[in-house]
Design an enzyme around this catalytic site. Structure first.
Site, PDB file in Angstrom:
ATOM      1  N   GLU A 430      28.742  50.918 110.531  1.00  0.00           N
ATOM      2  CA  GLU A 430      27.689  51.772 109.990  1.00  0.00           C
ATOM      3  C   GLU A 430      26.415  50.963 109.786  1.00  0.00           C
ATOM      4  O   GLU A 430      26.437  49.943 109.077  1.00  0.00           O
ATOM      5  CB  GLU A 430      28.102  52.382 108.651  1.00  0.00           C
ATOM      6  CG  GLU A 430      29.132  53.478 108.730  1.00  0.00           C
ATOM      7  CD  GLU A 430      29.370  54.153 107.395  1.00  0.00           C
ATOM      8  OE1 GLU A 430      30.082  55.177 107.379  1.00  0.00           O
ATOM      9  OE2 GLU A 430      28.854  53.679 106.359  1.00  0.00           O
ATOM     10  N   CYS A 431      25.335  51.407 110.365  1.00  0.00           N
ATOM     11  CA  CYS A 431      23.993  50.859 110.138  1.00  0.00           C
ATOM     12  C   CYS A 431      23.947  49.351 110.414  1.00  0.00           C
ATOM     13  O   CYS A 431      23.772  48.945 111.556  1.00  0.00           O
ATOM     14  CB  CYS A 431      23.527  51.198 108.723  1.00  0.00           C
ATOM     15  SG  CYS A 431      21.735  51.113 108.523  1.00  0.00           S
TER      16      CYS A 431
END
Length: 544
Positions: A430-431
């Site tokens: 994530e990210c």
């Protein structure tokens, strides 16, 4: 039920974080066991809360998780505590755009039946403060404003004028903090610098906040207000209770394809008690990871593991709660995982931690452990290899852009991550994790798993998103709908692969992220408590 109160404000910048964090630390210094919570998706403030209390900082986000999970998640985090302090988000009545009170501090306060303490920046007003407080207290009869803390008060005379004005409002003044040099909490492109990057400086900052609150606030009155909160019904959320019986898939009939299947689409209308790091306790960061998790390997020239109190150094410090006596939470079908129980073997799931990867919700590691994983934390800045036996990898958010050179220099680990991903193992990123898997970040070589390059940007991408899984992945089957949150100042080129991770459907429509082999990589932050079957599915993919 645990005593509780919510620290809110008329707007951002009023001093909520200083007051909430200082209050947590000041109460902990009196010997109370304090449960820290934060409204909204923010990862950074909970790190300071964890430092103040010695417990995981936990988020309460009705948009990501659904309004019906707020009280159970709160009760799970506050189990065994004397008092809970909930820091609000933005202004008291501000929430997700265009959906009324959803995800606002006011909504969470009502769901928790908790009194609200309003922190008011009084620096440029005197008698007008009464009109401001009256407006907030009367706007929603369901919100109980139990007191006011005046911030940035200029002098004794100024305080007298403010108190006289508020006498007419009927809302008691529970504290007054003088205008002073701000506590050293440096910021950068995404807000405060996380605790994990400041360490000793952060300890000093939290101690200073605690002293401000101790000197300026009536702690006894605040505790009494918290204890006035009525009983909160229902059972605590329990990660171990998510997987004991067969259950429907992520999207049972009626849960997918429409608004009704989205977490939070309700009408818009255990851990161990570590001593806090407040100087009064004479404490320092404990030298061992939280119960249920273990540190990964260190490189040959690295020092000991830097595991502090829960939440201090990112995922390394979250606590797995799997006690046999834990109460089960009654859940709706779509919140139970499609499983027959924990995965029989215990596959090793490695979670990236350390200063570069500090963004993670405590419930993620708890769910992975409950689903049968042996959760091990490693630091990509220091560890030159993955934990022994790694069968799956989770890389959450953080600030790899700040540490791009150091991450790039750790070539042995980059190679190991690439080999794991190319071998088909499940990898959830994530990210920050997405950037780490890219070919490069600001010109520095990364893991090269994704044919994409990342760079810093002047543009802030921020906001809630509604998304649908475009295809099957290690996290969800095609068609799964959920809600997430974006928060970054980087750009990835291209922004999506041939098989995107998500199709964003609101507030804009676009393909986002990458799914290839076992990899699911995306900018979207999600909260797995809303869809526990994500953890079960991931752990299942880890087994041979």
């Amino acid at each position: 039920m645990v005593a509780r109160l919510v620290i809110a404000a008329p707007s951002s910048g009023s001093g909520k974080t200083t007051v909430a964090t200082g209050l947590m630390a000041a109460l902990a210094a009196t010997g109370l066991t304090v449960s820290p919570h934060k409204v909204g998706p923010d990862y950074i403030d909970p790190g300071y809360h964890a430092l103040a209390t010695g417990r995981p900082g936990r988020n309460l986000d009705a948009y990501l998780c659904g309004a019906e999970l707020i009280a159970p998640l709160f009760a799970h985090g506050a189990r065994g505590c004397d008092i809970a302090v909930v820091e609000g988000v933005m202004g008291l009545y501000d929430g997700a755009a265009g959906v009324g009170e959803l995800a606002s501090t006011a909504q969470v306060a009502k769901l928790l039946r908790a009194p609200v303490v309003l922190v008011v920046d009084a620096s440029s007003q005197s008698r007008s403060v009464a009109a401001l407080v009256h407006g907030f207290a009367s706007w929603d009869p369901g919100v109980r404003i139990g007191g006011v803390i005046l911030n940035k008060v200029a002098s004794e005379r100024h305080e007298v004028l403010l108190r006289e004005a508020l006498d007419e409002s009927g809302v008691p003044v529970l504290g007054a903090l003088r205008r002073a040099a701000p506590v050293s909490t440096p910021s950068r492109h995404l807000g405060l610098v996380p605790v994990a990057e400041r360490r000793t400086d952060a300890v000093a900052a939290v101690a200073a906040m605690a002293e401000q609150v101790r000197q300026g606030c009536d702690l006894a009155a605040l505790v009494a207000l918290a204890r006035s909160a009525p009983t909160l019904g229902g059972e605590p959320w329990d990660p171990a209770g998510m997987f004991p019986h067969p259950a429907p898939s992520l999207n049972p009939p009626g849960a997918g394809g429409g608004e009704g299947g989205l977490p939070g689409a309700a009408p818009p209308d255990p851990e161990r008690g570590l001593r806090p790091l407040h100087p009064a306790h004479g404490g320092s960061a404990p030298g061992a990871p939280a119960s249920g998790l273990r540190p990964g390997p260190r490189s040959s020239n690295a020092g000991g593991a830097d595991f502090g109190p829960p939440g201090l150094y990112g995922p390394a410090s979250v606590v797995g709660s799997r006690s046999a006596g834990a109460e089960r939470m009654g859940t709706t079908d779509h919140r139970a995982a499609d499983a027959q129980g924990p995965v029989p073997a215990k596959p090793v799931v490695a979670i990236a931690g350390g200063p570069a990867f500090t963004f993670s919700y405590a419930e993620h590691a708890e769910l992975l452990a409950a689903a049968g994983a042996d959760v091990v934390v490693f630091d990509p800045l220091r560890d030159e290899r993955l934990p022994d036996g790694t069968a799956g990898l989770v890389i959450g958010g953080g600030f790899p852009e700040v540490y791009a050179a150091e991450l790039s220099a750790n070539e042995p680990l980059r190679k190991a991550v690439g080999e794991l991903a190319l071998g088909g193992a499940p990898v959830a990123a994530e990210c920050a994790g997405l950037l780490y898997l890219a070919r490069s970040l600001d010109g520095q070589p990364m893991c090269g798993v994704l044919d994409a390059d990342a760079r810093m940007s002047e543009r802030l991408t921020l906001g809630y998103r509604e998304a649908v899984a475009v295809g099957d992945s290690c996290l969800a089957p095609a068609g799964t709908r959920l809600r997430g949150h974006e928060f970054h100042r980087t750009v990835l080129d291209p922004g999506a692969g041939p098989a995107p991770a998500w199709g964003l459907v609101h507030p804009e429509r676009r393909a986002e992220g990458f799914v290839q082999q076992g990899v699911h990589a995306s900018y979207l932050h999600t909260h797995w408590a809303a869809r526990p079957a994500i953890a079960r599915r991931f752990v299942e993919r880890c087994t041979p």
